[in-house]
Motif scaffolding. Structure first.
Motif, mmCIF file in Angstrom:
data_model
loop_
_atom_site.group_PDB
_atom_site.id
_atom_site.type_symbol
_atom_site.label_atom_id
_atom_site.label_comp_id
_atom_site.label_asym_id
_atom_site.label_seq_id
_atom_site.Cartn_x
_atom_site.Cartn_y
_atom_site.Cartn_z
ATOM 1 N N GLN A 9 -7.660 5.023 1.554
ATOM 2 C CA GLN A 9 -6.437 4.937 0.755
ATOM 3 C C GLN A 9 -6.769 4.686 -0.711
ATOM 4 O OE1 GLN A 9 -2.963 5.097 1.718
ATOM 5 N NE2 GLN A 9 -2.719 5.135 -0.512
ATOM 6 N N VAL A 10 -6.157 5.482 -1.566
ATOM 7 C CA VAL A 10 -6.221 5.263 -3.009
ATOM 8 C C VAL A 10 -4.800 5.013 -3.497
ATOM 9 C CG1 VAL A 10 -6.693 6.318 -5.245
ATOM 10 C CG2 VAL A 10 -8.290 6.649 -3.342
ATOM 11 N N THR A 11 -4.606 3.888 -4.136
ATOM 12 C CA THR A 11 -3.290 3.545 -4.675
ATOM 13 C C THR A 11 -3.422 3.281 -6.162
ATOM 14 O OG1 THR A 11 -2.638 2.545 -2.568
ATOM 15 C CG2 THR A 11 -1.321 1.988 -4.506
ATOM 16 N N VAL A 12 -2.650 4.018 -6.946
ATOM 17 C CA VAL A 12 -2.665 3.871 -8.400
ATOM 18 C C VAL A 12 -1.377 3.176 -8.823
ATOM 19 C CG1 VAL A 12 -2.911 5.034 -10.616
ATOM 20 C CG2 VAL A 12 -4.028 5.975 -8.578
ATOM 21 N N SER A 13 -1.514 2.066 -9.518
ATOM 22 C CA SER A 13 -0.348 1.283 -9.940
ATOM 23 C C SER A 13 -0.089 1.468 -11.436
ATOM 24 C CB SER A 13 -0.584 -0.198 -9.653
ATOM 25 O OG SER A 13 -1.665 -0.679 -10.427
ATOM 26 N N PRO A 14 1.149 1.218 -11.862
ATOM 27 C CA PRO A 14 1.491 1.383 -13.289
ATOM 28 C C PRO A 14 0.700 0.425 -14.172
ATOM 29 C CG PRO A 14 3.462 1.277 -11.923
ATOM 30 C CD PRO A 14 2.309 0.918 -11.036
#
Length: 123
Positions: free
Chosen positions: A118-123
């Motif tokens: 899983q790759v999660t990009v946050s603001p």
């Protein structure tokens, strides 16, 4: 038979970087085309990048060109995906895959798949 294990995913802020790794087992790994795909929630799996068995040829999807780079280390049986300048829309599960017969961006051509990271990009 080839087994693939991905690692390196995680949570990162937009504009940041991650490097995904895919370690392969199997004597014939070096002869396979290797690819990275991704699947975001509610979307179909899509091609990200592929690399030839020799490592001399690569193809990247337009939406990652200039930001992502695929590479392979044959002695280590490992394929990498260096991801820079990450965007919110890069959030997805990333899969490593192996193709023993061709040179394709179609997921149906790849016989072996990892479990995904899983790759999660946050603001």
């Amino acid at each position: 038979q080839v087994q693939l294990v991905e690692s390196g995913g995680g949570l990162v802020q937009a504009g940041g970087s991650l490097r995904l790794s895919c370690v392969a087992s199997g004597r014939t790994f070096s002869s396979y085309t290797m690819g990275w795909f991704r699947q975001a929630p509610g979307k179909e799996r899509e091609f990200v990048a592929r690399i030839s068995s020799s490592g001399g040829s690569t193809v990247h999807a337009d939406f990652v060109k200039g930001r992502f780079t695929i590479s392979r280390d044959r002695p280590k049986n490992t394929v990498y995906l260096q991801m820079n300048s990450l965007k919110l829309e890069d959030t997805a599960v990333y899969y490593c895959a192996a193709d023993s017969t061709g040179w394709s961006s179609r997921s149906s051509n790849y016989e072996y798949w990892g479990q995904g990271t899983q790759v999660t990009v946050s603001p």
